[in-house]
Enzyme design. Structure first.
Site, PDB file in Angstrom:
ATOM      1  N   VAL A   1       5.791  -4.480 -13.974  1.00  0.00           N
ATOM      2  CA  VAL A   1       5.499  -4.723 -15.390  1.00  0.00           C
ATOM      3  C   VAL A   1       6.792  -4.574 -16.207  1.00  0.00           C
ATOM      4  O   VAL A   1       6.955  -3.610 -16.958  1.00  0.00           O
ATOM      5  CB  VAL A   1       4.407  -3.760 -15.917  1.00  0.00           C
ATOM      6  CG1 VAL A   1       3.983  -4.168 -17.324  1.00  0.00           C
ATOM      7  CG2 VAL A   1       3.201  -3.729 -14.991  1.00  0.00           C
ATOM      8  N   PRO A   2       7.734  -5.511 -16.057  1.00  0.00           N
ATOM      9  CA  PRO A   2       8.948  -5.442 -16.862  1.00  0.00           C
ATOM     10  C   PRO A   2       8.609  -5.703 -18.329  1.00  0.00           C
ATOM     11  O   PRO A   2       7.717  -6.506 -18.635  1.00  0.00           O
ATOM     12  CB  PRO A   2       9.825  -6.552 -16.281  1.00  0.00           C
ATOM     13  CG  PRO A   2       8.874  -7.496 -15.635  1.00  0.00           C
ATOM     14  CD  PRO A   2       7.715  -6.670 -15.177  1.00  0.00           C
ATOM     15  N   HIS A   3       9.306  -5.014 -19.219  1.00  0.00           N
ATOM     16  CA  HIS A   3       8.978  -5.132 -20.630  1.00  0.00           C
ATOM     17  C   HIS A   3      10.171  -4.760 -21.504  1.00  0.00           C
ATOM     18  O   HIS A   3      11.108  -4.120 -21.049  1.00  0.00           O
ATOM     19  CB  HIS A   3       7.792  -4.229 -20.976  1.00  0.00           C
ATOM     20  CG  HIS A   3       8.010  -2.803 -20.591  1.00  0.00           C
ATOM     21  ND1 HIS A   3       7.860  -2.351 -19.296  1.00  0.00           N
ATOM     22  CD2 HIS A   3       8.395  -1.733 -21.312  1.00  0.00           C
ATOM     23  CE1 HIS A   3       8.117  -1.062 -19.253  1.00  0.00           C
ATOM     24  NE2 HIS A   3       8.454  -0.652 -20.464  1.00  0.00           N
ATOM     25  N   VAL A   4      10.082  -5.181 -22.765  1.00  0.00           N
ATOM     26  CA  VAL A   4      11.102  -4.849 -23.745  1.00  0.00           C
ATOM     27  C   VAL A   4      10.459  -4.808 -25.126  1.00  0.00           C
ATOM     28  O   VAL A   4       9.536  -5.568 -25.409  1.00  0.00           O
ATOM     29  CB  VAL A   4      12.271  -5.864 -23.720  1.00  0.00           C
ATOM     30  CG1 VAL A   4      11.843  -7.242 -24.169  1.00  0.00           C
ATOM     31  CG2 VAL A   4      13.450  -5.379 -24.540  1.00  0.00           C
TER      32      VAL A   4
ATOM     33  N   LEU B   1       6.179  -8.370 -20.405  1.00  0.00           N
ATOM     34  CA  LEU B   1       5.785  -8.208 -21.804  1.00  0.00           C
ATOM     35  C   LEU B   1       6.997  -8.151 -22.713  1.00  0.00           C
ATOM     36  O   LEU B   1       7.988  -7.478 -22.407  1.00  0.00           O
ATOM     37  CB  LEU B   1       5.012  -6.898 -21.973  1.00  0.00           C
ATOM     38  CG  LEU B   1       3.616  -6.874 -21.381  1.00  0.00           C
ATOM     39  CD1 LEU B   1       3.170  -5.448 -21.144  1.00  0.00           C
ATOM     40  CD2 LEU B   1       2.655  -7.576 -22.315  1.00  0.00           C
TER      41      LEU B   1
END
Length: 107
Positions: free
Chosen positions: A65-68, A103
């Site tokens: 779940v990579p996100h920034v 996300l």
């Protein structure tokens, strides 16, 4: 908010090609930025990669779940990608990642 409010058919990739983790994340980030007309996609991509360098987002069971968080986003943006071959992701359980939920969220 429900998943159907942020996940759309055109933001799902069912046959993402495997490759180095950073390359895959860069491609997926640029895809999500272009899909949502986000300005400065390089900045967003770098944010994803910097977050990943702090702590890998491979949560196990073949999922990441990579996100920034960024001021460039006004709403939540989500892309889902399936990589049948798997990606060496440094996941917590050591297994390759086959499903990525990326996300981009507002600050």
């Amino acid at each position: 908010m429900k998943l159907r409010d942020i996940l759309f058919r055109n933001s799902i990739i069912t046959d993402l090609k495997s490759g180095p983790k950073e390359e895959v994340l860069r491609k997926l980030s640029l895809f999500l930025c272009s899909l949502n007309n986000l300005e400065d996609p390089e900045s967003i991509t770098e944010g994803i990669l910097n977050r990943e360098a702090e702590m890998p987002t491979g949560i196990g069971f073949g999922i990441a779940v990579p996100h920034v968080r960024t001021a460039l986003a006004k709403t939540i943006h989500l892309a889902v990608a399936r990589c049948p071959e798997g990606i060496n992701y440094d996941a917590i359980d050591g297994n390759p990642v086959k499903l990525i939920f990326m996300l981009i969220v507002p600050k």
